[in-house]
Design an enzyme around this catalytic site. Sequence first.
Site, PDB file in Angstrom:
ATOM      1  N   CYS A  87       0.861  -1.185   0.000  1.00  0.00           N
ATOM      2  CA  CYS A  87       0.000   0.000   0.000  1.00  0.00           C
ATOM      3  C   CYS A  87       0.895   1.231   0.000  1.00  0.00           C
ATOM      4  CB  CYS A  87      -0.878  -0.016   1.246  1.00  0.00           C
ATOM      5  SG  CYS A  87      -1.722   1.551   1.506  1.00  0.00           S
ATOM      6  N   HIS A  95       8.459  10.417  -3.430  1.00  0.00           N
ATOM      7  CA  HIS A  95       8.661   9.018  -3.089  1.00  0.00           C
ATOM      8  C   HIS A  95       7.552   8.139  -3.672  1.00  0.00           C
ATOM      9  CE1 HIS A  95      11.952   8.445  -0.173  1.00  0.00           C
ATOM     10  NE2 HIS A  95      11.647   7.179  -0.330  1.00  0.00           N
ATOM     11  N   PHE A 120      -0.163  -8.272  -8.966  1.00  0.00           N
ATOM     12  CA  PHE A 120       0.085  -6.921  -8.451  1.00  0.00           C
ATOM     13  C   PHE A 120      -1.042  -6.512  -7.504  1.00  0.00           C
ATOM     14  CE2 PHE A 120      -0.055  -2.230  -9.058  1.00  0.00           C
ATOM     15  CZ  PHE A 120       1.244  -1.933  -8.686  1.00  0.00           C
TER      16      PHE A 120
HETATM   17  C1  DLZ Z   1       9.844   5.397   2.159  1.00  0.00           C
HETATM   18  C2  DLZ Z   1       8.432   4.992   1.920  1.00  0.00           C
HETATM   19  C3  DLZ Z   1       7.409   5.969   1.852  1.00  0.00           C
HETATM   20  C4  DLZ Z   1       7.674   7.422   1.952  1.00  0.00           C
HETATM   21  N1  DLZ Z   1       6.128   5.617   1.674  1.00  0.00           N
HETATM   22  C5  DLZ Z   1       5.818   4.297   1.568  1.00  0.00           C
HETATM   23  C6  DLZ Z   1       4.478   3.897   1.367  1.00  0.00           C
HETATM   24  O1  DLZ Z   1       3.528   4.684   1.331  1.00  0.00           O
HETATM   25  N2  DLZ Z   1       4.234   2.574   1.230  1.00  0.00           N
HETATM   26  C7  DLZ Z   1       5.227   1.621   1.273  1.00  0.00           C
HETATM   27  O2  DLZ Z   1       4.925   0.422   1.109  1.00  0.00           O
HETATM   28  N3  DLZ Z   1       6.506   1.986   1.468  1.00  0.00           N
HETATM   29  C8  DLZ Z   1       6.825   3.270   1.619  1.00  0.00           C
HETATM   30  N4  DLZ Z   1       8.123   3.646   1.816  1.00  0.00           N
HETATM   31  C9  DLZ Z   1       9.149   2.592   2.000  1.00  0.00           C
HETATM   32  C10 DLZ Z   1       9.714   2.053   0.668  1.00  0.00           C
HETATM   33  O3  DLZ Z   1       8.814   1.173   0.037  1.00  0.00           O
HETATM   34  C11 DLZ Z   1      11.036   1.278   0.942  1.00  0.00           C
HETATM   35  O4  DLZ Z   1      10.819   0.326   1.932  1.00  0.00           O
HETATM   36  C12 DLZ Z   1      12.173   2.194   1.369  1.00  0.00           C
HETATM   37  O5  DLZ Z   1      12.352   3.243   0.431  1.00  0.00           O
HETATM   38  C13 DLZ Z   1      13.485   1.410   1.514  1.00  0.00           C
HETATM   39  O6  DLZ Z   1      13.879   0.850   0.264  1.00  0.00           O
END
Ligand code: DLZ
Length: 172
Positions: A87, A95, A120
Site C-alpha cells: 500500500c 517518493h 500486483f
Molecule cells: C519510504 C516509503 C514511503 C515514503 N512511503 C511508503 C508507502 O507509502 N508505502 C510503502 O509500502 N513503502 C513506503 N516507503 C518505503 C519504501 O517502500 C522502501 O521500503 C524504502 O524506500 C526502503 O527501500
Amino acid sequence: MATRDLSDYDFNLVPDGKDMSFGIVVSEWNYEVTGAMLRGAVETLKKHGVAEEDIIVKHVPGSFELTLGGQFFAHYTEVDAIILLGCVIQGETRHFDFICQGVTKGATELNMKYNRPVIFGVLTTENQQQALDRAGGKHGNKGDEAAVTAIKMVALQDRFEADYTEDEEDED
Ligand code: DLZ
C-alpha cells in the site's frame, strides 16, 4: 479513483484452487492496510480450496522491496503463483511516484522472467482512508481480488501446459 467493490466476483467462475500453491509477499509499511489485505487474500485462497500448507507468507519492509521478495519466491520455491501485497499512500514528496513505478515495473518483469503469475496487489491511494476502504472497507478488499486473480492465472497456465506441451512419454 475507482469505487467498485474489489471483492465482488462470481464465486462459481473461479477455478478450484486445490493442489495450487501460492507465495504471498506483504509489505510492512501501512500494515494496518496490508495486514487486512493479507487476511483477505489468505481467506479467499482457502475459500477456493487452497490448503493452508500451500500458502507461504513472507514480509518485506516496504512496497519497494516487494519485487525482490517476489524474486526470492520465484528463485527459491516452486509455488505456482506469487502475490505481492502493498500500500503506497501519496505523501508530500515524490517518493510515491518512485515506489509505484519501481514496484509496477518490477512486478511486470518478474512475470516475464519466470513465466509464472506474479500478481500486483498494491494499493496506490491519495490517503489512508481510501486505502482502508479497499482493505476490507466499503470498497471491498484488494487482497481478495489479488487471490482470485492468482487462482485464475494458475488455472490458465495449467490449461496452456495441458493443451500445448508434449507429454514426455510421447517424445521419442
Ligand atoms: C519510504 C516509503 C514511503 C515514503 N512511503 C511508503 C508507502 O507509502 N508505502 C510503502 O509500502 N513503502 C513506503 N516507503 C518505503 C519504501 O517502500 C522502501 O521500503 C524504502 O524506500 C526502503 O527501500
